[in-house]
Scaffold this motif. Structure first.
Motif, PDB file in Angstrom:
ATOM      1  N   TYR A 132     -16.806   4.509  -2.183  1.00 55.02           N
ATOM      2  CA  TYR A 132     -15.791   5.237  -2.960  1.00 55.02           C
ATOM      3  C   TYR A 132     -16.014   6.749  -3.001  1.00 55.02           C
ATOM      4  CZ  TYR A 132     -15.383   0.399  -4.191  1.00 55.02           C
ATOM      5  OH  TYR A 132     -15.298  -0.965  -4.114  1.00 55.02           O
ATOM      6  N   ASN A 189     -16.826   1.495   2.525  1.00 52.06           N
ATOM      7  CA  ASN A 189     -15.826   1.667   1.468  1.00 52.06           C
ATOM      8  C   ASN A 189     -15.653   3.115   1.030  1.00 52.06           C
ATOM      9  OD1 ASN A 189     -15.001  -0.944   1.361  1.00 52.06           O
ATOM     10  ND2 ASN A 189     -16.206  -1.502  -0.416  1.00 52.06           N
ATOM     11  N   SER A 200     -11.353  12.225  -7.353  1.00 47.56           N
ATOM     12  CA  SER A 200     -12.325  11.235  -7.809  1.00 47.56           C
ATOM     13  C   SER A 200     -12.929  11.648  -9.152  1.00 47.56           C
ATOM     14  CB  SER A 200     -13.426  11.079  -6.757  1.00 47.56           C
ATOM     15  OG  SER A 200     -14.393  10.169  -7.181  1.00 47.56           O
ATOM     16  N   THR A 212     -11.168   3.515 -12.970  1.00 49.72           N
ATOM     17  CA  THR A 212     -12.166   3.020 -12.030  1.00 49.72           C
ATOM     18  C   THR A 212     -11.495   2.214 -10.939  1.00 49.72           C
ATOM     19  OG1 THR A 212     -12.533   1.052 -13.375  1.00 49.72           O
ATOM     20  CG2 THR A 212     -13.994   2.926 -13.768  1.00 49.72           C
ATOM     21  N   HIS A 213     -12.212   2.049  -9.874  1.00 50.52           N
ATOM     22  CA  HIS A 213     -11.714   1.244  -8.763  1.00 50.52           C
ATOM     23  C   HIS A 213     -11.709  -0.211  -9.195  1.00 50.52           C
ATOM     24  CE1 HIS A 213     -11.217  -0.365  -4.774  1.00 50.52           C
ATOM     25  NE2 HIS A 213     -10.949   0.855  -4.363  1.00 50.52           N
ATOM     26  N   SER A 214     -10.719  -0.948  -8.772  1.00 52.59           N
ATOM     27  CA  SER A 214     -10.591  -2.341  -9.206  1.00 52.59           C
ATOM     28  C   SER A 214     -11.607  -3.267  -8.550  1.00 52.59           C
ATOM     29  CB  SER A 214      -9.181  -2.850  -8.921  1.00 52.59           C
ATOM     30  OG  SER A 214      -8.931  -2.804  -7.536  1.00 52.59           O
TER      31      SER A 214
END
Length: 150
Positions: free
Chosen positions: A56, A85, A127, A136-138
Motif C-alpha cells: 500500500y 500490493n 495516502s 484504511t484499505h479494506s
C-alpha cells in the motif's frame, strides 16, 4: 512477524528501512531490449525478503533505454511493485529515459522524471490524507508471500 533476510547486505539495508518509506522509485537499464539482470536480481531479493513492508505504499519505475523497446521491461519492473500490493504511479512514457550522453537528461527525460516524481508525491499525500482521516484499505496487509521452502 518473522523477518526474512537476504544473503546480500545491501538488500537487507533497504528492507530494514522500508518501514520508514512511504514511496519507492526503482530504476533499471534496458540495454538490448530487456531489463538488466542486476536490477531483476535486486528486486527479486528485496521483494522476497520484505514484500509485506511495501504493501500500500506508492511506487514507480524509471528505465534508462539504450537499444530496443522498453514496454516489456517496464511491465517486468512494475510486476515487483504490483505483487507487493504497492500503488503504482504511472506516466505517459513508460518511465523511459533516452538521453544520449552519459549523465545528461534530454528535455523529454526531465519531463518524464518530473512527472513520475510528482505522481509518487501525489500518491504519498493521498495516502497520508487517508491515514489522517482513518480511511484504511479494506484488505489485510500482505502477511506472507509464497514460500517454496517446506
Amino acid at each position: 512477524i518473522k523477518r526474512r533476510k537476504c544473503i546480500f547486505e545491501g538488500v537487507n539495508e533497504i528492507a530494514e528501512k522500508a518501514d520508514e518509506y512511504t514511496g519507492l522509485i526503482i530504476g533499471g537499464s534496458v540495454l538490448y531490449g530487456s531489463l538488466n539482470k542486476e536490477t531483476v536480481s535486486f528486486m527479486e531479493r528485496l521483494m522476497r525478503s520484505a514484500n509485506e513492508r511495501f504493501a500500500y505504499k506508492a511506487g514507480a519505475s524509471l528505465l534508462s533505454v539504450r537499444k530496443g523497446s522498453c514496454k516489456d521491461s517496464y511491465a517486468e519492473l512494475n510486476h515487483f511493485l504490483s505483487l507487493s500490493n504497492m500503488v503504482i504511479a504511472g506516466n505517459q512514457d513508460c518511465g523511459a529515459l533516452h538521453g544520449n550522453e552519459e549523465g545528461v537528461l534530454s528535455e523529454t527525460d526531465v519531463i518524464t522524471v518530473t512527472t513520475v516524481i510528482e505522481n509518487v508525491i501525489w500518491l504519498m499525500k493521498a495516502s497520508a490524507l487517508a491515514e489522517e482521516n482513518k480511511i484504511t484499505h479494506s484488505l489485510n496487509p500482505v502477511e506472507k508471500i509464497t514460500d517454496f521452502m517446506r
